[in-house]
Design a protein around this motif. Structure first.
Motif, PDB file in Angstrom:
ATOM      1  N   HIS A  58      30.617  36.926  49.219  1.00 47.71           N
ATOM      2  CA  HIS A  58      31.737  37.646  49.834  1.00 47.71           C
ATOM      3  C   HIS A  58      32.329  38.658  48.865  1.00 47.71           C
ATOM      4  O   HIS A  58      32.630  39.804  49.244  1.00 47.71           O
ATOM      5  N   GLU A  59      32.480  38.262  47.608  1.00 48.23           N
ATOM      6  CA  GLU A  59      33.030  39.180  46.607  1.00 48.23           C
ATOM      7  C   GLU A  59      32.077  40.352  46.356  1.00 48.23           C
ATOM      8  O   GLU A  59      32.514  41.496  46.182  1.00 48.23           O
ATOM      9  N   VAL A  60      30.774  40.081  46.341  1.00 48.82           N
ATOM     10  CA  VAL A  60      29.793  41.156  46.165  1.00 48.82           C
ATOM     11  C   VAL A  60      29.851  42.115  47.355  1.00 48.82           C
ATOM     12  O   VAL A  60      29.800  43.331  47.192  1.00 48.82           O
TER      13      VAL A  60
ATOM     14  N   GLU B 171      35.397  39.347  39.351  1.00 50.19           N
ATOM     15  CA  GLU B 171      34.997  40.153  38.200  1.00 50.19           C
ATOM     16  C   GLU B 171      33.481  40.191  38.049  1.00 50.19           C
ATOM     17  O   GLU B 171      32.900  41.230  37.715  1.00 50.19           O
ATOM     18  N   MET B 172      32.820  39.049  38.307  1.00 50.53           N
ATOM     19  CA  MET B 172      31.356  39.006  38.239  1.00 50.53           C
ATOM     20  C   MET B 172      30.741  39.938  39.276  1.00 50.53           C
ATOM     21  O   MET B 172      29.791  40.670  38.993  1.00 50.53           O
ATOM     22  N   ALA B 173      31.293  39.921  40.486  1.00 52.59           N
ATOM     23  CA  ALA B 173      30.764  40.766  41.549  1.00 52.59           C
ATOM     24  C   ALA B 173      30.946  42.248  41.226  1.00 52.59           C
ATOM     25  O   ALA B 173      30.024  43.057  41.388  1.00 52.59           O
ATOM     26  N   GLU B 174      32.136  42.618  40.771  1.00 55.50           N
ATOM     27  CA  GLU B 174      32.394  44.013  40.421  1.00 55.50           C
ATOM     28  C   GLU B 174      31.455  44.482  39.315  1.00 55.50           C
ATOM     29  O   GLU B 174      30.918  45.599  39.366  1.00 55.50           O
ATOM     30  N   ALA B 175      31.250  43.623  38.307  1.00 56.04           N
ATOM     31  CA  ALA B 175      30.373  43.988  37.192  1.00 56.04           C
ATOM     32  C   ALA B 175      28.932  44.148  37.665  1.00 56.04           C
ATOM     33  O   ALA B 175      28.209  45.052  37.213  1.00 56.04           O
ATOM     34  N   ALA B 176      28.498  43.277  38.580  1.00 55.82           N
ATOM     35  CA  ALA B 176      27.121  43.340  39.075  1.00 55.82           C
ATOM     36  C   ALA B 176      26.899  44.612  39.893  1.00 55.82           C
ATOM     37  O   ALA B 176      25.861  45.278  39.758  1.00 55.82           O
TER      38      ALA B 176
END
Length: 348
Positions: free
Chosen positions: A93-95, A305-310
């Motif tokens: 969902h975040e991605v 934060e992980m999704a944004e970075a990816a």
């Protein structure tokens, strides 16, 4: 016989084109594109005529033609071990949110924690000409040569180890395990066991390494090790084995919230009180932890934060491959014995 009047509209069985919409609305095909794709402002009256023509003709843009024109399908793919696992569902969902900000749609696929299925899903996404793939792989070093030949970029997400020549995003599992063990030790427990999930490639998980190193550093007694799949059933069966063997320690580090749910169920069935008889700290910080009973104290991963970075790694400017490591934090519930501190976040 009655004569059938001619119409400028296409026959109902044919697919309306952009030119059909333009003729009906009395505008150029370019203006239709501006309105449909939102790429340029037009007058309100013009926009109303175009949208009315689109509705009347049932016009749908041709995605293949658009992709050819843009050189992009504006679609990204994501393969994960389990789409029903709340942790991966939340991460996806975040991605999706991060990709949407850049105008991309996300297609998700489930590998069922199978290396063979993971490879098949990657092939399916490649066939759909996605512009890039986020892979939560079942192994530390997945075989991505076919995607490289197809020039489809891949970011390894939820990935703890650095992989040469590949962008990856994850958290420091060793540090996360240390947070958990140190917190249990702060409650006075001198023996800490572990319920650990199995990886598909049988590589040693960083959480187990971190647990062992933390126990040694703090001078604690390493408790029993129980293994199982990363699922509620895996945690339940692992806890049942500890109960049958009579080796349940006073404190347990559990490698996922899903496994933590299973551990709680087995403990309740055996009449063990949590945290009075058994203190637990799990890993992930998912909704499972917040809605277990008692609530699970958990090492939370920063999914947004992980999704944004990816997404940035996949769609941002060209760069040398890099491994991005995010910080974890301890979210205090009731399962560790903190009681009234439920819901408090502790950063280290």
């Amino acid at each position: 016989m009655f004569a059938v009047p001619r119409s400028s509209s296409p026959a109902p069985s044919s697919r309306a084109t952009r030119n059909d919409v333009a003729r009906l609305a009395g505008v150029s095909p370019a203006v239709v594109s501006y309105v449909v794709n939102g790429t340029k402002k037009v007058g309100p009256d013009t926009e109303e005529r175009v949208r009315a023509a689109v509705a009347k003709l049932g016009y749908r843009p041709n995605p293949s033609a658009r992709a050819l024109r843009l050189g992009s399908t504006e679609m990204l793919g994501m393969v994960m071990p389990s789409v029903i696992n709340p942790y991966f569902a939340q991460l996806a969902h975040e991605v999706e949110l991060a990709a949407s900000k850049r105008g991309y749609t996300l297609i998700t696929a489930n590998s069922d924690s199978s290396i063979a299925t993971e490879r098949t899903q990657l092939e399916h996404l490649a066939a759909r000409l996605v512009d890039g793939i986020f892979l939560c792989s079942n192994v530390f070093e997945p075989d991505l040569r076919d995607l490289e030949l197809a020039s489809i970029p891949v970011v390894l997400l939820n990935h703890s180890a650095e992989t040469p020549a590949r962008d990856s995003v994850g958290v420091d599992l060793l540090h996360g395990a240390d947070l958990a063990v140190e917190h249990l030790a702060s409650h006075g427990y001198d023996e800490v066991g572990i319920v650990i999930g199995r990886t598909s490639g049988d590589e040693e998980d960083g959480r187990e390494i971190g647990w062992r190193e933390s126990v040694d550093r703090l001078g604690l007694t390493p408790g029993p090790v129980a293994r199982g799949p990363f699922s509620p059933d895996g945690g339940y069966d692992a806890m049942r084995r500890l109960l049958r063997a009579g080796t349940v320690p006073r404190a347990l580090f559990v490698s996922s919230d899903q496994m933590g749910r299973g551990v709680l169920k087995a403990a309740h069935e055996a009449g063990l009180r949590v945290p009075e008889d058994l203190a637990i700290v799990s890993f992930d910080g998912s909704v499972d932890a917040a809605y277990s009973w008692p609530t699970l104290t958990s090492v939370a991963q920063p999914l947004s934060e992980m999704a944004e970075a990816a997404v940035e790694a996949l769609l941002g400017p060209p760069h040398e491959p890099r491994h991005l490591v995010m910080d974890t934090r301890l979210v205090i519930g009731a399962s560790c014995g903190c009681g009234t501190l439920t819901g408090h976040s502790a950063n280290r």
